[in-house]
Design a protein around this motif. Structure first.
Motif, PDB file in Angstrom:
ATOM      1  N   ALA A   6       0.851  -1.057  -0.069  1.00 27.42           N
ATOM      2  CA  ALA A   6       0.105  -0.067  -0.154  1.00 27.42           C
ATOM      3  C   ALA A   6       0.856   1.146  -0.103  1.00 27.42           C
ATOM      4  CB  ALA A   6      -1.029  -0.122   1.202  1.00 27.42           C
ATOM      5  N   LEU A   7       0.369   2.106  -0.365  1.00 30.23           N
ATOM      6  CA  LEU A   7       1.032   3.526  -0.628  1.00 30.23           C
ATOM      7  C   LEU A   7       0.529   4.503   0.358  1.00 30.23           C
ATOM      8  CD1 LEU A   7       2.174   1.864  -3.015  1.00 30.23           C
ATOM      9  CD2 LEU A   7       1.993   4.330  -4.418  1.00 30.23           C
ATOM     10  N   LEU A   8       1.343   5.187   0.939  1.00 32.42           N
ATOM     11  CA  LEU A   8       0.927   6.451   1.923  1.00 32.42           C
ATOM     12  C   LEU A   8       1.624   7.476   1.199  1.00 32.42           C
ATOM     13  CD1 LEU A   8      -0.391   7.674   4.364  1.00 32.42           C
ATOM     14  CD2 LEU A   8       1.467   6.764   5.742  1.00 32.42           C
ATOM     15  N   GLY A   9       1.087   8.441   0.585  1.00 29.55           N
ATOM     16  CA  GLY A   9       1.708   9.539  -0.019  1.00 29.55           C
ATOM     17  C   GLY A   9       1.635   9.388  -1.258  1.00 29.55           C
ATOM     18  N   CYS A  10       1.377  10.270  -2.231  1.00 30.84           N
ATOM     19  CA  CYS A  10       1.578  10.091  -3.705  1.00 30.84           C
ATOM     20  C   CYS A  10       2.006  11.370  -4.653  1.00 30.84           C
ATOM     21  CB  CYS A  10       0.149   9.605  -4.335  1.00 30.84           C
ATOM     22  SG  CYS A  10      -1.353  10.553  -4.028  1.00 30.84           S
ATOM     23  N   GLY A  11       2.967  11.832  -4.043  1.00 31.39           N
ATOM     24  CA  GLY A  11       3.831  12.960  -4.438  1.00 31.39           C
ATOM     25  C   GLY A  11       4.455  12.682  -5.765  1.00 31.39           C
ATOM     26  N   PHE A  12       5.759  13.422  -5.712  1.00 31.14           N
ATOM     27  CA  PHE A  12       6.702  13.377  -6.961  1.00 31.14           C
ATOM     28  C   PHE A  12       7.325  11.895  -7.015  1.00 31.14           C
ATOM     29  CE2 PHE A  12      10.688  14.101  -9.265  1.00 31.14           C
ATOM     30  CZ  PHE A  12      10.448  14.916 -10.487  1.00 31.14           C
ATOM     31  N   VAL A  13       7.655  11.335  -5.967  1.00 29.54           N
ATOM     32  CA  VAL A  13       8.646  10.095  -5.755  1.00 29.54           C
ATOM     33  C   VAL A  13       7.721   8.919  -6.167  1.00 29.54           C
ATOM     34  CG1 VAL A  13       8.508   9.598  -3.186  1.00 29.54           C
ATOM     35  CG2 VAL A  13      10.498   9.021  -4.902  1.00 29.54           C
ATOM     36  N   ALA A  14       6.404   9.229  -5.939  1.00 26.49           N
ATOM     37  CA  ALA A  14       5.350   7.948  -5.899  1.00 26.49           C
ATOM     38  C   ALA A  14       5.214   7.350  -7.233  1.00 26.49           C
ATOM     39  CB  ALA A  14       3.905   8.196  -5.102  1.00 26.49           C
ATOM     40  N   ASP A  15       5.234   8.186  -8.078  1.00 18.43           N
ATOM     41  CA  ASP A  15       5.285   7.944  -9.679  1.00 18.43           C
ATOM     42  C   ASP A  15       6.637   7.019  -9.927  1.00 18.43           C
ATOM     43  OD1 ASP A  15       2.979   9.116 -11.180  1.00 18.43           O
ATOM     44  OD2 ASP A  15       3.902  10.978  -9.980  1.00 18.43           O
ATOM     45  N   LEU A  16       7.790   7.213  -9.381  1.00 18.79           N
ATOM     46  CA  LEU A  16       8.744   6.614  -9.812  1.00 18.79           C
ATOM     47  C   LEU A  16       8.525   5.031  -9.308  1.00 18.79           C
ATOM     48  CD1 LEU A  16      11.555   9.177  -8.739  1.00 18.79           C
ATOM     49  CD2 LEU A  16      10.681   8.513 -10.953  1.00 18.79           C
ATOM     50  N   ARG A  39      -4.486  15.624  -5.429  1.00 15.29           N
ATOM     51  CA  ARG A  39      -3.330  15.025  -5.725  1.00 15.29           C
ATOM     52  C   ARG A  39      -3.782  13.310  -5.703  1.00 15.29           C
ATOM     53  NH1 ARG A  39       1.711  16.756  -2.529  1.00 15.29           N
ATOM     54  NH2 ARG A  39       0.535  15.700  -0.988  1.00 15.29           N
ATOM     55  N   LEU A  40      -4.315  12.847  -4.639  1.00 13.68           N
ATOM     56  CA  LEU A  40      -4.715  11.527  -4.471  1.00 13.68           C
ATOM     57  C   LEU A  40      -5.526  11.053  -5.784  1.00 13.68           C
ATOM     58  CD1 LEU A  40      -4.708   9.057  -2.618  1.00 13.68           C
ATOM     59  CD2 LEU A  40      -6.595  10.028  -1.565  1.00 13.68           C
ATOM     60  N   SER A  41      -6.611  12.025  -6.147  1.00 17.83           N
ATOM     61  CA  SER A  41      -7.561  11.373  -7.203  1.00 17.83           C
ATOM     62  C   SER A  41      -6.714  11.451  -8.674  1.00 17.83           C
ATOM     63  CB  SER A  41      -8.807  12.293  -7.434  1.00 17.83           C
ATOM     64  OG  SER A  41      -9.322  12.445  -5.972  1.00 17.83           O
ATOM     65  N   ARG A  42      -5.809  12.528  -8.706  1.00 16.90           N
ATOM     66  CA  ARG A  42      -5.074  12.488 -10.149  1.00 16.90           C
ATOM     67  C   ARG A  42      -4.115  11.313 -10.019  1.00 16.90           C
ATOM     68  NH1 ARG A  42      -3.445  17.318  -9.349  1.00 16.90           N
ATOM     69  NH2 ARG A  42      -1.656  16.763  -8.542  1.00 16.90           N
ATOM     70  N   PHE A  43      -3.353  11.176  -9.153  1.00 17.21           N
ATOM     71  CA  PHE A  43      -2.472   9.823  -8.936  1.00 17.21           C
ATOM     72  C   PHE A  43      -3.236   8.459  -9.311  1.00 17.21           C
ATOM     73  CE2 PHE A  43      -0.390   6.569  -6.647  1.00 17.21           C
ATOM     74  CZ  PHE A  43       1.188   6.818  -7.290  1.00 17.21           C
TER      75      PHE A  43
END
Length: 375
Positions: A6-16, A39-43
């Motif tokens: 699971a992911l907590l946080g979906c900023g810049f590094v999450a895409d990597l 940001r959550l919805s977009r990611f």
């Protein structure tokens, strides 16, 4: 068998991490939480994942013993790592583990008491370049190592067009967090993990750090943007490590041995070339071979990802190692002790200032077991 994270946080590094996940079959994402709803919805729309807008529901809805990737801002790491552990989940945290050594020790004690895994990025230590250098050291390719020079200099970042840097799902590069956290806490681990994995405990750090570029992005005084450290290992060579967002870009490491020099020029590339330049006397001069020999490990090693931005790293090697360790009921290479020692050494360098002098480390860490394909 599919394993779940699971992911907590979906900023810049999450895409990597998600781009790396495409190369790692058998791992799925249960859910994602971020405090920023847009940001959550977009990611989640970009990667077709399930969003959980409420933190409590996110923590309570995860499978028992889930591996959770804490990809939030560094200032939130301690609080959220603690919440994840108290909820009974294994934690893989983006660097740093915490901004305070006492807090990092508390997290490690909590993980041990709950029987949970706690690991810290970066995981490039599990990558082919780091493992190739480690194999060359164990094999004595260059002879006994006597000194190491390592650089993690990123160029004059405050003048870079970082406002134009966006991740795949559209998250901006978090320049305020980067400048406030500092390049040492953000980047020193890329070589410290390699060094500690090869040689184990750093017994003493002699370092200096400073902010030589004040008022970055109008933020006023923030973290040091330049650090220089000398590391003394219990069982390893004296090492010099530099970190900056000032000096010209250089991510190289050179290991000076009795027979010659091992080197790698790109710490952020899992497939970076590892070379050995033998030293010899030529007439009245001592020279290193100008055409160094490339050292390779038998293939295959691990899944690779294509370059994106400044890096060509598989960010999922760490979470995958945790899942493998849990499935195989064995110690995780990225142990809590490893994360804690990495944190202490990094904080010692970051906070050295002008007057810290020699700092004796209070934590210990054994060398890391090589990956099976690097033995």
């Amino acid at each position: 068998m599919t394993e779940t994270i699971a992911l907590l946080g979906c900023g810049f590094v999450a895409d990597l991490y998600l781009r790396s996940l495409q190369a790692m079959p058998g791992i799925s994402v249960h859910s994602v939480h971020d405090r920023d709803m847009d940001r959550l919805s977009r990611f989640c729309a970009h990667w077709q994942l399930r969003a959980e807008p409420e933190l409590g529901a996110f923590l309570g809805g995860l499978p028992k013993g889930c591996v959770v990737l804490n990809l939030t801002n560094p200032a939130a790491h301690y609080t959220l790592n603690k919440a994840l552990l108290e909820a009974g989940h294994h934690v893989y945290c983006e660097k740093p583990l915490a901004l305070d050594l006492g807090q990092a020790k508390e997290l490690c004690a909590l993980a041990a008491a709950r029987g949970l895994l706690l690991a810290s990025a970066p995981c490039s230590v599990l990558g082919e370049a780091a493992q190739t250098l480690g194999h060359a050291l164990r094999s004595g390719t260059a002879g006994p190592p006597r000194a190491i020079y390592a650089e993690l200099d990123d160029g004059f970042i405050p003048q870079a067009p970082y406002a134009k840097w966006h991740s795949e799902s559209g998250a901006p590069w978090p320049h305020e967090d980067e400048f406030r956290t500092g390049c040492t806490l953000e980047h020193a681990g890329y070589y410290l993990t390699w060094l500690i994995s090869w040689f184990g405990t750093v017994r003493k750090v002699v370092a200096a750090s400073a902010e030589v570029l004040p008022d970055k992005a109008g933020l006023g005084g923030v973290a040091p943007d330049l650090s220089v450290a000398t590391l003394f290992f219990e069982n390893g060579p004296v090492t010099r490590l530099t970190c900056s967002i000032v000096a010209s870009h250089g991510h190289g490491i050179r290991i000076f041995g009795d027979r010659g020099v091992l080197s790698c020029d790109a710490s952020w590339d899992n497939a970076a070339k590892v070379r050995f330049a033998q030293r010899r006397a030529l007439r009245r001069r001592l020279v290193e071979n100008p055409f160094p020999r490339r050292i390779r490990l038998p293939q295959p090693t691990h899944p690779k990802v294509k370059r994106w931005g400044a890096a060509a790293m598989n960010f999922m090697l760490g979470p995958a190692e945790m899942l493998d360790a849990l499935r195989e009921n064995r110690p995780c290479r990225l142990s809590a002790e490893f994360a804690l020692h990495l944190t202490e050494v990094t904080l010692a360098i970051q906070n050295a200032g002008e007057d810290a002098g020699a700092q004796v480390m209070t934590t210990r860490c054994a060398p890391m077991e090589p990956m099976p394909w690097a033995k």
